[in-house]
Design a protein around this motif. Sequence first.
Motif, mmCIF file in Angstrom:
data_model
loop_
_atom_site.group_PDB
_atom_site.id
_atom_site.type_symbol
_atom_site.label_atom_id
_atom_site.label_comp_id
_atom_site.label_asym_id
_atom_site.label_seq_id
_atom_site.Cartn_x
_atom_site.Cartn_y
_atom_site.Cartn_z
ATOM 1 N N GLY A 237 -9.845 20.379 39.335
ATOM 2 C CA GLY A 237 -8.742 19.663 39.961
ATOM 3 C C GLY A 237 -7.922 20.577 40.851
ATOM 4 O O GLY A 237 -7.575 20.232 41.994
ATOM 5 N N GLY A 238 -7.620 21.764 40.359
ATOM 6 C CA GLY A 238 -6.885 22.739 41.156
ATOM 7 C C GLY A 238 -7.689 23.250 42.331
ATOM 8 O O GLY A 238 -7.165 23.425 43.436
ATOM 9 N N LEU A 239 -8.997 23.482 42.113
ATOM 10 C CA LEU A 239 -9.849 23.974 43.189
ATOM 11 C C LEU A 239 -9.943 22.971 44.330
ATOM 12 O O LEU A 239 -9.846 23.331 45.510
ATOM 13 N N ASN A 240 -10.150 21.699 43.993
ATOM 14 C CA ASN A 240 -10.280 20.675 45.026
ATOM 15 C C ASN A 240 -9.009 20.537 45.845
ATOM 16 O O ASN A 240 -9.050 20.487 47.076
ATOM 17 N N LEU A 241 -7.876 20.481 45.155
ATOM 18 C CA LEU A 241 -6.609 20.357 45.869
ATOM 19 C C LEU A 241 -6.340 21.604 46.701
ATOM 20 O O LEU A 241 -5.894 21.527 47.849
ATOM 21 N N GLY A 242 -6.645 22.760 46.134
ATOM 22 C CA GLY A 242 -6.460 24.006 46.874
ATOM 23 C C GLY A 242 -7.335 24.056 48.110
ATOM 24 O O GLY A 242 -6.892 24.475 49.187
ATOM 25 N N ALA A 243 -8.596 23.611 47.964
ATOM 26 C CA ALA A 243 -9.515 23.609 49.103
ATOM 27 C C ALA A 243 -9.012 22.686 50.200
ATOM 28 O O ALA A 243 -9.109 22.996 51.395
ATOM 29 N N LEU A 245 -5.892 21.884 50.861
ATOM 30 C CA LEU A 245 -4.750 22.498 51.519
ATOM 31 C C LEU A 245 -5.176 23.641 52.439
ATOM 32 O O LEU A 245 -4.662 23.802 53.546
ATOM 33 N N ILE A 246 -6.144 24.426 51.956
ATOM 34 C CA ILE A 246 -6.618 25.562 52.756
ATOM 35 C C ILE A 246 -7.302 25.066 54.026
ATOM 36 O O ILE A 246 -7.033 25.546 55.127
ATOM 37 N N LYS A 247 -8.184 24.072 53.863
ATOM 38 C CA LYS A 247 -8.923 23.571 55.024
ATOM 39 C C LYS A 247 -7.996 22.829 55.981
ATOM 40 O O LYS A 247 -8.081 22.967 57.197
ATOM 41 N N GLY A 248 -7.093 22.022 55.409
ATOM 42 C CA GLY A 248 -6.189 21.245 56.256
ATOM 43 C C GLY A 248 -5.201 22.092 57.024
ATOM 44 O O GLY A 248 -4.697 21.699 58.072
ATOM 45 N N SER A 249 -4.918 23.278 56.498
ATOM 46 C CA SER A 249 -3.923 24.131 57.162
ATOM 47 C C SER A 249 -4.486 24.865 58.359
ATOM 48 O O SER A 249 -3.739 25.488 59.116
ATOM 49 N N VAL A 250 -5.817 24.801 58.519
ATOM 50 C CA VAL A 250 -6.502 25.510 59.609
ATOM 51 C C VAL A 250 -6.104 26.985 59.619
ATOM 52 O O VAL A 250 -5.851 27.593 60.664
ATOM 53 N N GLY A 251 -5.994 27.557 58.419
ATOM 54 C CA GLY A 251 -5.738 28.987 58.315
ATOM 55 C C GLY A 251 -4.292 29.409 58.374
ATOM 56 O O GLY A 251 -4.005 30.608 58.407
ATOM 57 N N SER A 252 -3.321 28.462 58.354
ATOM 58 C CA SER A 252 -1.917 28.854 58.411
ATOM 59 C C SER A 252 -1.507 29.535 57.106
ATOM 60 O O SER A 252 -2.060 29.264 56.045
ATOM 61 N N ALA A 253 -0.517 30.421 57.182
ATOM 62 C CA ALA A 253 -0.070 31.173 56.007
ATOM 63 C C ALA A 253 0.462 30.243 54.923
ATOM 64 O O ALA A 253 0.202 30.433 53.731
ATOM 65 N N GLN A 254 1.246 29.221 55.346
ATOM 66 C CA GLN A 254 1.820 28.303 54.379
ATOM 67 C C GLN A 254 0.720 27.528 53.648
ATOM 68 O O GLN A 254 0.753 27.357 52.428
ATOM 69 N N GLY A 255 -0.262 27.052 54.395
ATOM 70 C CA GLY A 255 -1.364 26.313 53.780
ATOM 71 C C GLY A 255 -2.159 27.182 52.832
ATOM 72 O O GLY A 255 -2.564 26.739 51.748
ATOM 73 N N MET A 256 -2.384 28.435 53.210
ATOM 74 C CA MET A 256 -3.112 29.361 52.346
ATOM 75 C C MET A 256 -2.344 29.594 51.055
ATOM 76 O O MET A 256 -2.917 29.634 49.972
ATOM 77 N N LEU A 257 -1.018 29.749 51.173
ATOM 78 C CA LEU A 257 -0.203 30.002 49.993
ATOM 79 C C LEU A 257 -0.221 28.801 49.058
ATOM 80 O O LEU A 257 -0.413 28.951 47.837
ATOM 81 N N LEU A 258 -0.048 27.604 49.596
ATOM 82 C CA LEU A 258 -0.076 26.394 48.768
ATOM 83 C C LEU A 258 -1.451 26.203 48.114
ATOM 84 O O LEU A 258 -1.548 25.831 46.951
ATOM 85 N N GLY A 259 -2.479 26.480 48.886
ATOM 86 C CA GLY A 259 -3.830 26.354 48.328
ATOM 87 C C GLY A 259 -4.051 27.316 47.189
ATOM 88 O O GLY A 259 -4.604 26.962 46.143
ATOM 89 N N GLN A 260 -3.592 28.568 47.348
ATOM 90 C CA GLN A 260 -3.718 29.565 46.299
ATOM 91 C C GLN A 260 -2.957 29.147 45.054
ATOM 92 O O GLN A 260 -3.440 29.297 43.928
ATOM 93 N N GLN A 261 -1.782 28.579 45.241
ATOM 94 C CA GLN A 261 -0.985 28.144 44.089
ATOM 95 C C GLN A 261 -1.703 27.045 43.307
ATOM 96 O O GLN A 261 -1.656 27.025 42.078
ATOM 97 N N GLN A 262 -2.347 26.138 43.996
ATOM 98 C CA GLN A 262 -3.074 25.058 43.318
ATOM 99 C C GLN A 262 -4.285 25.588 42.550
ATOM 100 O O GLN A 262 -4.579 25.131 41.449
ATOM 101 N N VAL A 263 -4.982 26.561 43.128
ATOM 102 C CA VAL A 263 -6.112 27.168 42.417
ATOM 103 C C VAL A 263 -5.611 27.852 41.149
ATOM 104 O O VAL A 263 -6.196 27.722 40.070
#
Length: 914
Positions: A237-243, A245-263
């Motif tokens: 569940g965390g991996l999917n949500l994190g993925a 956020l990471i993909k949707g952010s197109v590499g932005s720092a904020q998206g990466m951080l949110l994705g990492q938090q979900q993982v």
Amino acid sequence: MTSSFGITPQRQIRDLVATPEAPVALPKPVEPAQTPQRVGGQLIYGRQFQPDTATEQSLRSIENFLAKGGVYDQTQKGAFENYKAQKKQEALNLLSSESRAYQDSLDNAKETRILRDNNQEALARQNQLRNPWVNYFYYDTKATNAGRSVAVDLGMWGKQNADMLAELPEDDRAAAIAVKTKELLNPYADIPSAFVSAKIDPQISNVLVDIKKDVIQKAYQRKVLTDSQTAVDKFYGGLNLGASLIKGSVGSAQGMLLGQQQVQQGYNEAYNYFVNVRGYTEKQFHEVLSSELGRLFIDNDKDSYNDIGEAYGFVNMVRSLGQIKTKDGISLTDLRNSKGQTFRDILEAGATQALKRSETYQAALERNIQRKKREYFKALTTDSVTFYANNPTPTEAQITEQRTFAKAGNLEAASLGLLPEGVSLAEANEQIDKLYPYQTKELGPTDQALLEAEIQDRINNGETELPADLRDRLEGTTLLGKAITEFANAARQASSVDFQAPKNQILKDLVNGLKGNFQQDPEYAKASGLKGQPKEIAKDSLNTAVTQASPRLRAEASAYVNEQLRQAERAGKDISDPNVQFEILQRAQSVFYARPEYNDVDAYSNVTTGQPATGPALGNDNAAQGGGTTKPWKININDTDNRQAFASVASQKFGTNVGAMRNYLRNNFVLNQTEIGEVNAALQTGDPSKLSNSTRRSLTNLQRAFNNRITTEELVKLQTNRFYNRKTFPANFVQNARKLQESLRVASASSGTKPQNTAIIITNWHHGHSQNRAVDFVVERQNGQIANPIPAPFSGQVVEAGRQGGFGLAVVIRASAAGPGYQKGDLVRVAHLATLKVKAGDRINRGAVLGISGDGVGPSDSRPGRSGTGKGANGHVHIQLYRPGGADWAHQYSQEVQNTFVRRSYLPLFRESR
């Protein structure tokens, strides 16, 4: 009377008849033997009962069997204890009666034997009837066998239903076992209770212990599996949500951080449940995660592909998991499972597998698209066959009308959505233009004769589809329609039983007569008339000749018989008529049986010594008469296929042995008298256009005979030197021999026949002149231009570009994905270019221009920017495939792989308009 174990013995005979007088002076019974006797499950002596531990073990088994939770646990505790005591007492009584039954029976048997020894048979029978233990032994045996049978069946049932029992609550599980046990005991309801307690219950008890162990283990495993899946689901569940956020952010720092938090949150939730709530260890938790990472599948963009196989997926997932630490402070990606694999290794393998599956899926879709495309174009081609059959030499107006009609059909198909996926209306119409080309080329008599002969040769040799390279050369000529019709007819004949049956019968009869023809050889007839070893050698030589000549005869005669049958059909003859077939057979025998290849045993194996021939048989000459010195040579080569069958045999015979090839050419002729005359004229004048079509075909087939390891230049040199008894090759002939070789080059692939169209001509498939396993080629336009763009064979990254020693200006590319004839990560070198158009680090697509080949004028490197570079003939290009790891000899693929790569990956590029 009733026994203590609940059985009424048989009524005594003395109650029914008068008691006889006691026998007088009966001898004293003999003492029982001291040999142990088996009774039930123990060994006892005849004179006394010896209790042993087996009885106690049986009683303990009964107690275990009757324990709460067992088969009979269906009453209140007090009633159950009474029931258990009753069953235990029954078993004790029965087991303690065993020795009494045995002793009484022994005594009875002794008395009976004594009476019989004294000829008192009636008293002996009466004595036997007085034994009260008959029923005891009957039920003892029956109960023992029943216990074994029920135990085996119950054990099998338990194994087969362990998973089902593991799913049941404990009470329901016990009830299910009880029901099955009673079902198995039903056939033995007549067995007294005491025997059941003593003989059956203990065996069932032992089986039930095993069943309980299996079921408990299964139940535990199911619990572990459920717990593991729950933990994995929380983690995923965390991996999917994190993925997402990471993909949707197109590499932005904020998206990466949110994705990492979900993982991290998914990991924490899974850890808390598995370790803290369910009580497993941290090590067990990480083993569960490691087993699942390889199957990780994330598809947030719903494209049916595993996102983890995409570039962003693997890199960012490793980064996210690497931020998670264990209690010991170890990064999650650095943990190793029981197999020694790190989480990083597992994730990388999963990503690689996901990418392969994606590529496989794409490849399957592409194959399906290409198949439908081929089917559509095949239907268009079939229409063109009908058109040309009705109009062998169509006028321009007829072609225009047919094009308009066919394109209208394409338009209708497109409007109805019937064009296959991947085929545009423009592409379909382009195919129509190709199928019905206008006449744009005028053929001279020589060229027309060459092309007509080639059409017939290919058809006679079994080809049923118009080859792409031949079609390219025919396009725009009046011969295209004829070729389409001829190949269509050949295809029909190839699938026609009416044509194939006569052909196969004639060939069969021709080959079957080969042995008899060899036996007419005078040398063989002489040797076979001897006795002993010489006769056996001759016989073996004959068999060798027949074995080797048979497939060659069938292959060579096939084209001849094809043509004979077609001539017969054109003459209106019925080729199914045995008389017509016999006429063709006789003509074939006169053509082939007269040749040394099919009548001289020594051509294959010496009839006197048994030594094999140094090379394949091909006619004969008058060397024995001193030909080439005081008398001219007389060469007898009369094959019907311009060395084609010879090439099939010779290529296998010589393999890669260039020395044997040269020695054969120095001592044998492979060109006949006429062909050598034409070749010598071309060498003298420097004009190879004088060569006949027949001689050209022979020279081309001889290239195949010697596996392209002997060039045409060297072959004509060796043959003409032998014929004219020259020690050296004239200097002025050298350049002319090269011209002759160049004139024989045939395009391996071409984009068309217009002046600007290019063709690739393979000049060397074996590269035997160096340790490099590679392929050499020339790219030439129809107008004769040699300096042309050289395309990249696959997509990837340029690793090297520049001067590379003997390779001259060269480019090395690493493949970004697998393709036809190569794998992802493979390297390819394209060398000897005149100029480069790419640099190291460039990412390029398949077909991108790497550079320009040399113009073929002058030696290599003679004119910078225009001449080819490095070692070798100017104008040629070198292509070589390597395994991942380096573009060097250690990593080069075999020559077979090199050739396959060029055929599958590179040649198709030159069939496209460029």
